[in-house]
Motif scaffolding. Structure first.
Motif, mmCIF file in Angstrom:
data_model
loop_
_atom_site.group_PDB
_atom_site.id
_atom_site.type_symbol
_atom_site.label_atom_id
_atom_site.label_comp_id
_atom_site.label_asym_id
_atom_site.label_seq_id
_atom_site.Cartn_x
_atom_site.Cartn_y
_atom_site.Cartn_z
ATOM 1 N N GLU A 1 2.253 14.635 9.537
ATOM 2 C CA GLU A 1 2.092 14.548 7.225
ATOM 3 C C GLU A 1 2.777 13.255 7.041
ATOM 4 O OE1 GLU A 1 4.090 16.149 9.888
ATOM 5 O OE2 GLU A 1 5.977 15.353 9.167
ATOM 6 N N ARG A 2 3.832 12.497 7.848
ATOM 7 C CA ARG A 2 4.207 11.002 7.441
ATOM 8 C C ARG A 2 3.507 9.477 8.152
ATOM 9 N NH1 ARG A 2 9.449 10.887 9.536
ATOM 10 N NH2 ARG A 2 10.270 13.130 10.786
ATOM 11 N N TYR B 1 -0.550 7.429 8.732
ATOM 12 C CA TYR B 1 -1.492 6.843 7.515
ATOM 13 C C TYR B 1 -2.149 6.391 8.897
ATOM 14 C CZ TYR B 1 1.068 8.986 3.907
ATOM 15 O OH TYR B 1 2.012 9.526 3.034
ATOM 16 N N GLY C 1 -0.658 -2.595 0.818
ATOM 17 C CA GLY C 1 -0.987 -2.411 -0.247
ATOM 18 C C GLY C 1 -0.061 -0.856 0.194
ATOM 19 N N ILE C 2 -0.200 -0.455 -0.117
ATOM 20 C CA ILE C 2 -0.137 1.281 0.186
ATOM 21 C C ILE C 2 1.199 1.366 0.957
ATOM 22 C CG2 ILE C 2 -1.022 3.331 1.672
ATOM 23 C CD1 ILE C 2 -3.729 2.967 1.845
ATOM 24 N N ALA D 1 3.765 -0.841 1.076
ATOM 25 C CA ALA D 1 4.326 -1.350 -0.486
ATOM 26 C C ALA D 1 4.432 0.282 -1.450
ATOM 27 C CB ALA D 1 3.756 -2.333 -1.571
ATOM 28 N N GLY D 2 3.528 0.792 -1.624
ATOM 29 C CA GLY D 2 3.667 1.501 -2.586
ATOM 30 C C GLY D 2 4.216 3.049 -2.395
ATOM 31 N N LEU D 3 4.451 3.281 -0.914
ATOM 32 C CA LEU D 3 5.311 4.232 -0.277
ATOM 33 C C LEU D 3 6.794 3.882 -0.412
ATOM 34 C CD1 LEU D 3 3.014 5.123 2.733
ATOM 35 C CD2 LEU D 3 3.822 6.918 1.163
ATOM 36 N N ILE E 1 8.234 2.956 -2.979
ATOM 37 C CA ILE E 1 8.358 4.055 -4.109
ATOM 38 C C ILE E 1 8.471 5.228 -4.489
ATOM 39 C CG2 ILE E 1 7.437 4.008 -7.301
ATOM 40 C CD1 ILE E 1 6.273 0.697 -6.005
ATOM 41 N N GLY E 2 9.718 5.412 -4.517
ATOM 42 C CA GLY E 2 9.950 7.272 -4.214
ATOM 43 C C GLY E 2 10.588 7.097 -2.485
ATOM 44 N N GLY E 3 10.918 6.342 -1.946
ATOM 45 C CA GLY E 3 11.997 6.728 -1.065
ATOM 46 C C GLY E 3 11.567 5.838 0.535
ATOM 47 N N LYS E 4 10.096 5.927 0.303
ATOM 48 C CA LYS E 4 9.776 6.221 1.756
ATOM 49 C C LYS E 4 10.604 4.112 2.665
ATOM 50 C CE LYS E 4 8.960 9.779 1.163
ATOM 51 N NZ LYS E 4 10.226 10.746 1.349
ATOM 52 N N SER F 1 2.817 -8.336 -2.820
ATOM 53 C CA SER F 1 3.211 -6.220 -2.960
ATOM 54 C C SER F 1 4.567 -6.231 -2.142
ATOM 55 C CB SER F 1 2.051 -5.439 -2.298
ATOM 56 O OG SER F 1 1.196 -6.585 -3.006
ATOM 57 N N SER G 1 7.431 -8.409 -4.417
ATOM 58 C CA SER G 1 8.009 -7.341 -5.231
ATOM 59 C C SER G 1 9.670 -6.751 -3.933
ATOM 60 C CB SER G 1 6.578 -6.356 -4.679
ATOM 61 O OG SER G 1 6.325 -6.835 -5.544
ATOM 62 N N LYS H 1 10.314 -5.378 -1.329
ATOM 63 C CA LYS H 1 9.402 -3.545 -0.697
ATOM 64 C C LYS H 1 10.432 -3.431 0.587
ATOM 65 C CE LYS H 1 7.966 -2.154 -4.646
ATOM 66 N NZ LYS H 1 9.342 -2.141 -5.974
ATOM 67 N N ASP I 1 11.804 4.333 -7.811
ATOM 68 C CA ASP I 1 11.670 5.456 -7.388
ATOM 69 C C ASP I 1 10.980 7.001 -8.041
ATOM 70 O OD1 ASP I 1 12.379 5.014 -4.695
ATOM 71 O OD2 ASP I 1 14.203 6.177 -4.505
ATOM 72 N N THR J 1 8.825 -7.804 -10.164
ATOM 73 C CA THR J 1 9.843 -7.286 -10.171
ATOM 74 C C THR J 1 11.008 -8.164 -10.266
ATOM 75 O OG1 THR J 1 9.850 -6.651 -7.922
ATOM 76 C CG2 THR J 1 8.868 -5.047 -9.078
ATOM 77 N N SER K 1 -4.442 -0.351 -3.556
ATOM 78 C CA SER K 1 -3.626 -0.007 -2.477
ATOM 79 C C SER K 1 -2.076 0.296 -2.893
ATOM 80 C CB SER K 1 -3.665 -1.094 -1.746
ATOM 81 O OG SER K 1 -4.705 -1.681 -1.180
ATOM 82 N N VAL K 2 -1.508 -0.318 -3.675
ATOM 83 C CA VAL K 2 -0.096 -0.222 -4.510
ATOM 84 C C VAL K 2 0.204 1.356 -5.020
ATOM 85 C CG1 VAL K 2 1.931 -0.356 -5.241
ATOM 86 C CG2 VAL K 2 0.253 -2.157 -4.371
ATOM 87 N N GLY L 1 -0.071 3.884 -2.148
ATOM 88 C CA GLY L 1 0.820 4.053 -1.055
ATOM 89 C C GLY L 1 1.815 5.432 -2.181
ATOM 90 N N ALA L 2 1.476 4.701 -3.442
ATOM 91 C CA ALA L 2 2.899 5.378 -4.378
ATOM 92 C C ALA L 2 2.720 7.187 -4.809
ATOM 93 C CB ALA L 2 2.956 5.001 -5.948
ATOM 94 N N ASN M 1 6.999 14.118 -2.088
ATOM 95 C CA ASN M 1 8.637 14.711 -1.972
ATOM 96 C C ASN M 1 8.044 15.658 -2.630
ATOM 97 O OD1 ASN M 1 10.184 12.347 -1.596
ATOM 98 N ND2 ASN M 1 9.140 10.590 -2.748
#
Lengths: 317, 281
Positions: free
Chosen positions: A52-53, A55, A66-67, A69-71, A73-76, A98, A102, A104, B57, B106, B125-126, B129-130, B137
């Motif tokens: 589950e963790r 990818y 990019g993914i 970087a997005g992960l 956001i939410g503390g991963k 990114s 940013s 990250k 977050d 940011t 992509s970002v 990921g979010a 979560n």
């Protein structure tokens, strides 16, 4: 002279895999991404234990960065895995905008760095990645020397807030640093004490530097070997302390002399205490196919090259 | 149904902000900004479930990512007028030492912004990921993103589009601003992309079309439909047909104002077509 024992050849990438496996158990925020090279990056265990963790992004490195970087956001805490070439040059702008700009908390973990990737040849052998990554503001750049140190570094970067480039390799090389060592980012490790020449080495060249110091010792030359696992931020005080004693330095790395560790050391010297320096590095060239040992010999990246460079730099004092 | 007149008034004020911001520094991208004013106002005021306080977050709230960062004027105006920072700060757009950089970042700690964008093609992509972080979560809130149509020429988008459906990222609503224009001209002249709807559908997405992308009621209905399609195993895209330069007659029906600011006289005409509603900054 302090000596080090090779406890058995192991690949540094397996050190990364072992570290990631441990992080899977100890840090639930750690997530891992791979671009179709799970086996090569030794990410199988993490994938099996924490599907589950994990990818699998397929052959799409830009998307992977990019993914990641997005992960965050939410503390991963994402660890990306692919070859060094595809971790840096291929995705430079994605990392730049990114991740680095940013700020990250992405850990870019890069295997098969340098010429020891071997038979696949120059398309896959990046010798420019340290330069690319160290130029990015805020990026920490680490190049580990053996299995144990790579495992320790993998654990340490999860605790460090901010983007990190962790560079390691494919071949089985001497494993000689302590098991379960504490890895301090930005802190050089002095391996031997010496008075005639300082050898500052990173990655696979650290063991070669130790081998060189033995040969030099037999010839009456006392070499101080420093393991610089963190190229940025550079531990300037340890380097300057050593050259204050020896008065000259050889830098050794599996990377182009342009943009690598050697240039970072040169800058430190010029600003503080200019002394002669010789570079053991590739000379502004691409690599080629061959076995790792053949390539290290042909491109002057082994203990023999370090011995020659040491004698040369001492003669320039 | 929310009060669309209030949203319309806010949109008019946002238009004035955009025009005055780019005029002051004689740079920036008014065309795409004006075209997306209704959408971003509606998104921030009515569609997203947002917290008042900004934290990076963003757990327990919907998040938005702007991929086509050059339309920063509309983004900054909507963020300020949604309470993320003072509207007076719009006065610093593109000036030295400002948090309102030419493209969003940011780096300066501007509340509301979660990723730098401007170098095109990276935002989806970002956003994915979010969205995946939200799933990890156990957070049922949604991720929204906005992309230019010309931006889809960047290959990374198609890596992301392929991935999002393969991985069933169904808590994501990506909107494409279909204004048919990019900096060198019409997208059909620069690099025709064929049917974007068919492409998304072929890649396994649910595609919702909003034909009147500058009509607040149409946006509300279309986004409600998009939201209703989430959670079904597929990512959702909204194809938002907008008019670049919308609300200023001489900026519409041309790509000329993609990245050009109005002069004093042009500003006056443009503002006269958008009378002050909530007060200028």
């Amino acid at each position: 002279m302090k000596t080090y024992e090779n406890t058995g050849n192991k690949d540094t990438r397996s050190g990364f895999g072992a570290g990631l496996t441990e992080l899977g158990k100890t840090n639930e925020n750690v997530v891992a991404l791979c671009a179709d090279l799970i086996g090569s990056l030794k990410m199988d265990d993490f994938k099996a234990n924490h599907p589950e963790r994990f990818y699998q992004v397929g052959i799409a490195e830009a998307n992977m960065i990019g993914i990641a970087a997005g992960l965050t956001i939410g503390g991963k805490i994402p660890f990306t895995g692919t070859f060094a070439n595809f971790s840096t040059g291929r995705v430079y702008d994605q990392i730049r905008q990114s991740v680095a700009y940013s700020s990250k908390n992405v850990k870019i973990c890069a295997s098969h760095a340098g010429i020891t990737l071997g038979e696949d040849g120059a398309t896959h052998q990046i010798l420019e990645d340290i330069g690319l990554m160290k130029m990015l503001p805020g990026m920490t750049v680490i190049n580990t020397c053996d299995f144990n140190q790579t495992k320790a570094a993998t654990l340490a970067i999860a605790e460090h807030e901010g983007p990190v480039y962790l560079r390691f390799g494919r071949p089985k090389v001497a494993n000689f640093t302590p098991e379960n060592q504490k890895f301090e980012i930005g802190k050089a490790v002095q391996l031997t004490e010496g008075t005639d020449v300082t050898i500052v080495a990173t990655g696979h060249l650290v063991w070669e530097a130790l081998e060189a110091s033995k040969i030099l010792n037999e010839q009456g030359i006392s070499a101080e070997v420093i393991n610089i696992h963190t190229i940025k931020p550079l531990d300037e005080s340890v380097i300057l302390g050593s050259i204050a004693k020896t008065g000259c330095v050889v830098t050794a790395e599996e990377h182009n002399y342009l943009g690598g560790l050697g240039e970072s050391v040169s800058r430190t010297l010029v600003k503080n205490n200019p002394v002669p320096q010789e570079f053991v590095a590739t000379n502004d060239t691409f690599g080629e196919s061959g076995t790792p040992a053949q390539l290290m010999d042909k491109y002057g990246l082994n203990s023999k090259a370090i011995v020659e460079a040491s004698k040369k730099v001492i003669s320039r004092k | 149904m929310p009060n669309t007149q209030e949203l319309q008034d806010l949109t008019t004020q946002v238009r004035r902000d955009i025009l005055r911001m780019v005029h002051k520094v004689n740079s920036g991208h008014p065309g795409g900004s004006l075209g997306c004013a209704e959408f971003l106002v509606t998104l921030y005021q009515e569609i997203m479930d947002r917290k008042d306080h900004f934290d990076m977050d963003g757990i327990g709230e919907d998040l938005f990512f702007l991929s086509n960062g050059h339309i920063s004027p509309v983004y900054y105006s909507v963020l300020a007028r949604s309470g993320y920072f003072s509207v007076d700060e719009l006065n610093t757009f593109r000036l030295i030492n400002s948090r309102l950089q030419g493209h969003p970042t940011t780096h300066e700690g501007l509340p509301g912004v979660r990723i730098a964008s401007g170098s095109l093609g990276q935002g989806m992509s970002v956003a994915i990921g979010a969205a995946q972080a939200k799933k990890l979560n156990g957070d049922s809130h949604l991720i929204y993103s906005l992309h230019g149509d010309g931006e889809l020429q960047e290959g990374q988008n198609w890596e992301a589009i392929m991935y999002a459906s393969a991985k069933k990222v169904d808590n994501l609503i990506s909107t494409i601003d279909l204004n048919g224009k990019q900096i060198d001209g019409a997208t059909d002249d620069v690099l025709p992309m064929g049917s974007i709807k068919q492409k998304f559908e072929a890649f396994g997405w649910i595609a919702i079309e909003i034909e009147k992308g500058n009509d607040i009621k149409a946006i509300l209905e279309g986004m409600a439909e998009a939201k209703s399609k989430t959670g079904n195993g597929k990512p959702v895209c909204v194809l938002l047909k907008t008019e670049m330069g919308n609300g200023v007659d001489f900026m519409m029906h041309t790509h000329a104002w993609h990245g050009k600011a109005p002069n004093d006289e042009q500003l006056e005409i443009a503002l006269s077509q958008n009378p002050e509603t909530l007060g200028d900054y």
